[in-house]
Design an enzyme around this catalytic site. Structure first.
Site, mmCIF file in Angstrom:
data_model
loop_
_atom_site.group_PDB
_atom_site.id
_atom_site.type_symbol
_atom_site.label_atom_id
_atom_site.label_comp_id
_atom_site.label_asym_id
_atom_site.label_seq_id
_atom_site.Cartn_x
_atom_site.Cartn_y
_atom_site.Cartn_z
ATOM 1 N N ASP A 282 0.565 -1.526 -0.162
ATOM 2 C CA ASP A 282 -0.300 0.314 -0.043
ATOM 3 C C ASP A 282 0.766 1.653 -0.053
ATOM 4 O OD1 ASP A 282 0.328 -0.864 2.804
ATOM 5 O OD2 ASP A 282 -0.559 0.954 3.119
ATOM 6 N N GLU B 130 0.016 -1.629 5.503
ATOM 7 C CA GLU B 130 1.136 -1.205 6.634
ATOM 8 C C GLU B 130 0.836 0.145 7.056
ATOM 9 O OE1 GLU B 130 4.513 0.722 8.293
ATOM 10 O OE2 GLU B 130 3.822 1.164 6.478
HETATM 11 ZN ZN LIG Z 1 6.353 2.140 4.591
#
Ligand SMILES: [Zn+2]
Length: 419
Positions: free
Chosen positions: A97, A160
């Site tokens: 992401d 994340e």
């Molecule tokens: Zn990162």
């Protein structure tokens, strides 16, 4: 330098254009979080390359997670390339992401533009170049004719930027990323070609709500203002807590220097009536503020929370404390073979000694260590940390190639060669 090491480095140099092109290909998949767009496509782009390079690929999907929806499925990818033996196993984990591009770009943030020795675009540094680096590190070892003793695994995980619960944490919880099967983990976050990141500080996000008693605004003495009450708490944060935090320094090598101290940020404050509604003359009966406290390994979470509770108790009744998120600090053991391997190879490739650092913010290391129980985890990858999440984000191609060499040689050192 042995011939093997030269052969591996030569293969990486030869793959330069492929590494750049694969980075650009990943950047062109707009895997923006929030909301978690195009995760399947991002996972398949990585998975397709891994399959092409001889990995067994699967797509663990966090279907039970609250973030997973039909529109935005949480699809991860894991590829395993078995060596002569299942162990040791080196796992390379990158997050798929990227944060939204935002305004102010001087170019298309998702075109993967290559110019002046750099790859530009959202996620080039954080961290699609890093993903390309680990894929090609494994591939170039193979192209050099080396048959590894141990196994190498590459994963691309989601979310994340929003905590990693459906991503790296999910792989840990489902037994894929645990000490029972994995020996070492490298996370190629953009920390620079000569820096090894050995952990991060802790996070305590909390909400304080001050309660009051509503009354007519013309007779405020008949009520209790929640905003004034919150003001008293903010004042004790400013005069008592902040100076105490500024005196605490961690032994961890956190960068930048200022983040070596314990810190606190007031994230938001909301009291009385919402600003966009027509105001009526009322004493505010409610005021909430959200705080972002970054605590040190030496402080620990219990003491960090107790300190906030003590401040509130000293102010008397009318307050409520709610935990929003707790991330414990992590630190790689100083004698980890991972650190030793990188410290040996970085000067060989980059021409400078390696520097050990710790991150001011957190990344997926916490899940690997706290849930997966794997101590031997570091972050090492191309790109400049300060460019992450910025407009006109880029990664230097030279850095990308050098760190791919470092990763390839580290893989070779840790997994050994079948003889
Ligand atoms: Zn990162």
């Amino acid at each position: 330098m042995s011939d093997r090491r030269q052969d591996i480095r030569r293969e990486v140099e030869r793959a330069r254009d492929e590494i750049v092109e694969f980075t650009a290909e990943l950047v062109r998949v707009q895997s923006v979080n929030p909301p978690g767009r195009n995760y399947r496509e991002a996972a398949e782009t990585l998975g397709g390359k891994l399959a092409e390079f001889g990995f067994e690929v699967e797509y663990p999907t966090a279907e039970e997670s609250p973030e997973h929806t039909a529109a935005y499925p949480r699809v991860n990818v894991v590829g395993l390339r078995r060596g002569a033996a299942p162990r040791p196993l080196l796992h390379l984990n990158g997050h798929l992401d990227v944060v939204p591009a935002g305004d102010g770009w001087t170019m298309d943030p998702f075109a993967g533009i290559v110019r002046d020795g750099r790859i530009y675009g959202r996620g080039t540094a954080d961290m699609k170049a890093g993903i390309a680096a680990v894929v090609y590190a494994a591939e170039c070892v193979k192209r050099a004719g080396v048959e590894l003793g141990g196994s190498v695994e590459v994963s691309g995980t989601v979310d994340e930027e929003s905590g990693g619960f459906a991503g790296a944490a999910f792989l840990c919880e489902t037994g894929r990323l645990t000490r029972e099967r994995v020996d070492h983990v490298i996370i190629p976050e953009p920390l620079g070609v000569d820096r090894i990141c050995v952990g991060h500080r802790g996070v305590y996000w909390f909400e304080v709500t001050a309660h009051g008693r509503v009354a007519h605004g013309s007779m405020p003495f008949l009520g209790v203002s929640a905003i004034e009450r919150m003001g008293r708490f903010l004042e004790s944060v400013r005069t008592d807590l902040m100076p105490a935090l500024a005196r605490r320094t961690t032994r961890m090598p956190v960068v930048p220097e200022g983040a070596r101290k314990a810190t606190l940020n007031v994230n938001s404050i909301l009291g009385g009536q919402a600003g966009e509604t027509p105001q009526t003359p009322c004493v505010a009966d409610r005021c909430s503020a959200i705080f972002d406290r970054r605590f040190l390994l030496e402080e620990g979470f219990e003491a960090t929370k107790r300190e906030i509770e003590a401040l509130l108790e000293a102010l008397g009744d009318g307050f409520e404390l709610r935990d929003l998120m707790v991330v414990h600090p992590v630190q790689t053991p100083g004698d980890s073979p991972l650190i030793a391997a990188l410290e040996k190879t970085i000067p060989e490739v980059v021409g400078r000694e390696a520097t050990l650092i710790a991150s001011p913010g957190t990344y997926d290391h916490k899940h690997v260590t706290r849930i997966g129980g794997i101590d031997h985890c570091v972050a090492y990858g191309p790109g400049i940390l300060e460019l992450a999440h910025q407009v006109d984000e880029y990664c230097e191609i030279e850095d990308l190639v050098r760190s791919t060499e470092v990763l390839a040689l580290t893989l070779f050192d840790l997994l050994g060669e079948l003889r």
